[in-house]
Design a protein around this motif. Structure first.
Motif, PDB file in Angstrom:
ATOM      1  N   ALA A 272       0.838  -1.208   0.000  1.00 11.23           N
ATOM      2  CA  ALA A 272       0.000   0.000   0.000  1.00 11.23           C
ATOM      3  C   ALA A 272       0.872   1.258   0.000  1.00 11.23           C
ATOM      4  N   PHE A 273       1.970   1.212   0.774  1.00  8.23           N
ATOM      5  CA  PHE A 273       2.899   2.342   0.791  1.00  8.23           C
ATOM      6  C   PHE A 273       3.510   2.547  -0.594  1.00  8.23           C
TER       7      PHE A 273
ATOM      8  N   ALA B 138      13.648   1.844  -2.232  1.00  4.81           N
ATOM      9  CA  ALA B 138      13.163   2.653  -3.355  1.00  4.81           C
ATOM     10  C   ALA B 138      13.998   3.923  -3.415  1.00  4.81           C
ATOM     11  N   VAL B 139      13.994   4.548  -4.583  1.00  2.00           N
ATOM     12  CA  VAL B 139      14.666   5.841  -4.767  1.00  2.00           C
ATOM     13  C   VAL B 139      13.632   6.807  -5.338  1.00  2.00           C
ATOM     14  N   VAL B 140      13.539   7.990  -4.740  1.00  2.34           N
ATOM     15  CA  VAL B 140      12.658   9.037  -5.276  1.00  2.34           C
ATOM     16  C   VAL B 140      13.509  10.251  -5.602  1.00  2.34           C
ATOM     17  N   PHE B 141      13.400  10.745  -6.827  1.00  4.58           N
ATOM     18  CA  PHE B 141      14.079  11.982  -7.213  1.00  4.58           C
ATOM     19  C   PHE B 141      13.151  13.156  -6.918  1.00  4.58           C
TER      20      PHE B 141
ATOM     21  N   CYS C  54       6.342   8.658   4.166  1.00  9.69           N
ATOM     22  CA  CYS C  54       7.267   7.762   4.860  1.00  9.69           C
ATOM     23  C   CYS C  54       6.969   7.705   6.363  1.00  9.69           C
ATOM     24  N   THR C  55       6.678   8.852   6.963  1.00 10.96           N
ATOM     25  CA  THR C  55       6.435   8.826   8.409  1.00 10.96           C
ATOM     26  C   THR C  55       5.118   8.098   8.698  1.00 10.96           C
ATOM     27  N   GLU C  56       4.101   8.294   7.854  1.00 15.19           N
ATOM     28  CA  GLU C  56       2.839   7.557   8.054  1.00 15.19           C
ATOM     29  C   GLU C  56       3.066   6.055   7.996  1.00 15.19           C
ATOM     30  N   ALA C  57       3.960   5.627   7.101  1.00 13.81           N
ATOM     31  CA  ALA C  57       4.182   4.192   6.908  1.00 13.81           C
ATOM     32  C   ALA C  57       5.353   3.672   7.740  1.00 13.81           C
TER      33      ALA C  57
END
Lengths: 466, 466
Positions: free
Chosen positions: B15-16, B52-55, B69-72
């Motif tokens: 889900a994240f 994972a990588v996020v640009f 990220c903090t929610e998950a």
């Protein structure tokens, strides 16, 4: 800003008082006179007495006092020379004022490393006297002969900051007694380090709210081979500021450059028995080799001439220089004493230097309409200037008027991406402006304060009310 | 120090992952190759892949990523150029590596105020290219072409620190996304301020553990009228260091002064096609007016002659100077490439400058007994030097040997009141040494970390294990 009368407080718990007496004996003072002396401000803030005063003589004294105070839930407020400007040392919730002025030993001077370690109660002038034979000096010089611990606590600066920085740059390491009564050293003596969070810089400027500084390791500088001081009057304030900005842009390493308006010059002439022409004036100091200083002077004189400056009046002898800078350091007292019985109020905005002329000119226009006497002086190379008001303490409307002028000044500086406090700290006087300036960042500060001092016993009511 | 294999981790919650895909689309990368690229270190630390990588392309992207990220409950690790030395960007507990390299806009240059504001992903060389026509430059220069955000995060410095300071002095203000997904600006643009806790300096050097830096306001300096570079070989290391200490004591404002031992010169000669005599050598740079530089040079040449130095070989043309300093900046790669297939390990102690000769000489004696090739180079004006080891990755006993030499070196530096990390940060590699260096002060750091990031999601496992 208005300061409501302080709420009544319960007297100190007798058992706590007994424990203070047992541990500190003659170092403990409870007299009205001693409490007054530690509950007064040099400026316009109302007196707020501590319940007791303890003169610490060692870091161990401070540790024991912190332990006793935290056990009894009593506030603890560090006190140095008491020369701060924003009510920073006032015990607004009572408690114990811990006076560090007897911790005045110079512990080590490492001349080869250009550093020294001193107890927090050493005063800046005594340090420089001590250093003279080493060929080194400590450049940070607020107007008052403040203690090094107090200067670290408020992140003080002064007339040399344009070249040598502020206490932010000058402090290499601190010994701090933390709220849980531990003694930490924030850094080693190496000139740079990437060893974790910069606790040195966190405690510098924290105004005693996160712990009590007992020792300070400072960076020193070699006394320059040649030092030359001069004053120069200008036709206009814009011309004076432009001279400074252009000098910096050309890479001239100005050691000191101070601006004083005509009113401030009049006050200085009277207080320090000088005879300067009463116009907007720059005080300069140049440091370097003889040839280097000559080159700096030639550049700055040419710029001053192009900007409506008059001739430079030189003070090359050490005594003349000392007289000139003593006059500058006493400018606050000179201004306030122009009006018998007056109370002083010093503003302290700092803006990006490109905005300084507008900021001062708009402020002068505002002051022209004021009924309270005011002078302007400032560290023009940093973009930092002060308006010094001389207020009749028996005329509440004057306090109101000055408060409103200060509010407009701070708003003007914030709109220019400046700060409400260049070097005096937040204390009591700048709390609402701190929030206007930094917004949610102040919540981060509160979180840090709560984490380190969860019971809010260390100089409570300063920087922010929790 | 030994690094145990990382514990197995559960895969990311689907889900994240879906929410990341929905928000970030093509900015999200899950390929092995991309995760490898963000899970590798330039030095000897084992690879640790992010999930994972996020640009990120904006501060808003970072805010949304922090929120997701903090929610998950997923770790988030900022990544710039990936050139750090202590494993600072390795996702040792998995999570999302947020790559800021596409946030590479230079937002404003205020030439009159000597400052600029850039996005965190701007690299230092690109910034200086952009600034060239303004007459200003940004002096901080670690060996690699690092990002400004990464340099702020590790409190980086480089060859100009002796005159211009480190990122501690260079950063005026930061925009930070905090762990509760708020955007704060740590300071206004005024050159000095006493407005509460020094959050700027708290975030500089915090290695992404307290929040994510997205924009940086930097102090700039005027490009000097005259720049002269020279190299000078010495009969002894002591003579080279004495020349530097004496120059500083005489107030010579050295812009750069770097020491390279004979082995390092051999490596530089080979890698950068130079032909320097293979002896202990100082690289100098002098900044100032033509007359000022001439005066500095005369002083330093005389001191060098008195300390067993040879003739100065000058590089006054811009291209020659650039070649010399490019060689210096690539010294790490030059050293490691002396041994085909080797992995590099760079030490990073910094000591008070009076102790530097002893520290280097004792280290050289220790290295003389080592089986692993090593060179020495350093920022001698700061008391900071590096030993660069070239380790056979297939010979575990070499890693053991270097680890033991590094331990002795750090203990030597700490005994001299120095630091285990002059400019590389703590990351993974210096955690136990941080405690040896600062003792209970590290508990204060932990308390700050827990207060701002209570779930330990921001670059977890760095500086200290919570």
């Amino acid at each position: 800003m208005h300061h409501a009368p302080l709420p009544p407080r319960a007297p100190l718990d007798p058992a706590f008082l007994e424990s203070l007496k047992a541990r500190f004996g003659s170092q403990l003072h409870l007299t009205e006179a001693m409490r007054e002396q530690h509950g007064r401000s040099e400026t316009h803030f109302p007196t707020a007495l501590p319940d007791a005063v303890v003169f610490a003589r060692s870091t161990e004294d401070v540790v024991d006092l912190v332990r006793l105070c935290t056990e009894a839930n009593v506030p603890i407020i560090p006190f140095g020379a008491g020369t701060s400007i924003e009510g920073n040392t006032l015990p607004v919730r009572g408690g114990v004022s811990v006076d560090l002025s007897e911790m005045n030993a110079i512990l080590t001077v490492n001349a080869e490393d250009f550093d020294c370690t001193v107890q927090a109660g050493v005063r800046r002038e005594e340090l420089n006297l001590h250093l003279r034979d080493s060929g080194l000096f400590f450049p940070i010089d607020p107007g008052a002969n403040a203690t090094i611990g107090g200067m670290a606590s408020t992140r003080a600066s002064g007339t040399n900051a344009v070249r040598y920085g502020t206490m932010r740059e000058a402090v290499l390491s601190l010994t701090v007694v933390t709220p849980d009564a531990k003694v930490i050293r924030t850094s080693r003596r190496a000139r740079k380090s990437a060893a974790g969070y910069d606790l040195t810089r966190l405690f510098v400027g924290s105004e005693g709210t996160l712990g009590i500084i007992t020792e300070v390791t400072l960076r020193l500088h070699p006394i320059p081979e040649q030092i030359s001081s001069a004053v120069c009057g200008f036709e206009s304030l814009q011309g004076a500021v432009d001279t400074v900005v252009q000098s910096i842009q050309l890479g001239v390493p100005l050691a000191r450059v101070e601006i004083l308006d005509a009113m401030q010059i009049r006050a200085v002439n009277r207080w320090s028995k000088l005879a300067l022409p009463e116009v907007t004036t720059l005080f300069f100091e140049f440091h370097g080799s003889p040839a280097g200083v000559a080159e700096q002077i030639a550049t700055v004189e040419a710029l001053a001439q192009g900007n409506g400056g008059g001739d430079f009046a030189w003070s090359n002898l050490a005594e003349e220089r000392a007289r000139l800078w003593k006059a500058r350091h006493e400018a606050y007292y000179a201004a306030v004493n122009m009006r018998p019985g007056a109370v002083g109020w010093s503003t302290d905005v700092c803006v990006p230097i490109s905005r300084l002329p507008d900021c001062i000119l708009e402020t002068q226009a505002d002051l022209a309409k004021a009924s309270v006497p005011a002078t302007i002086l400032g560290h023009v190379g940093d973009g930092n200037f002060h308006v010094i008001f001389s207020i009749d303490p028996n005329a509440p409307q004057e306090m109101e008027e000055v408060s409103a002028i200060n509010a407009r000044l701070v708003e003007r500086a914030l709109a220019m991406d400046g700060t409400c406090t260049g070097e005096h700290g937040v204390g009591i006087g700048k709390q609402e402006w701190l929030v206007a300036e930094l917004g949610d960042a102040v919540d981060i500060m509160r979180t840090l304060k709560r984490a380190l001092d969860p019971r809010d016993l260390f100089n409570p009511g300063k920087i922010f009310a929790l």
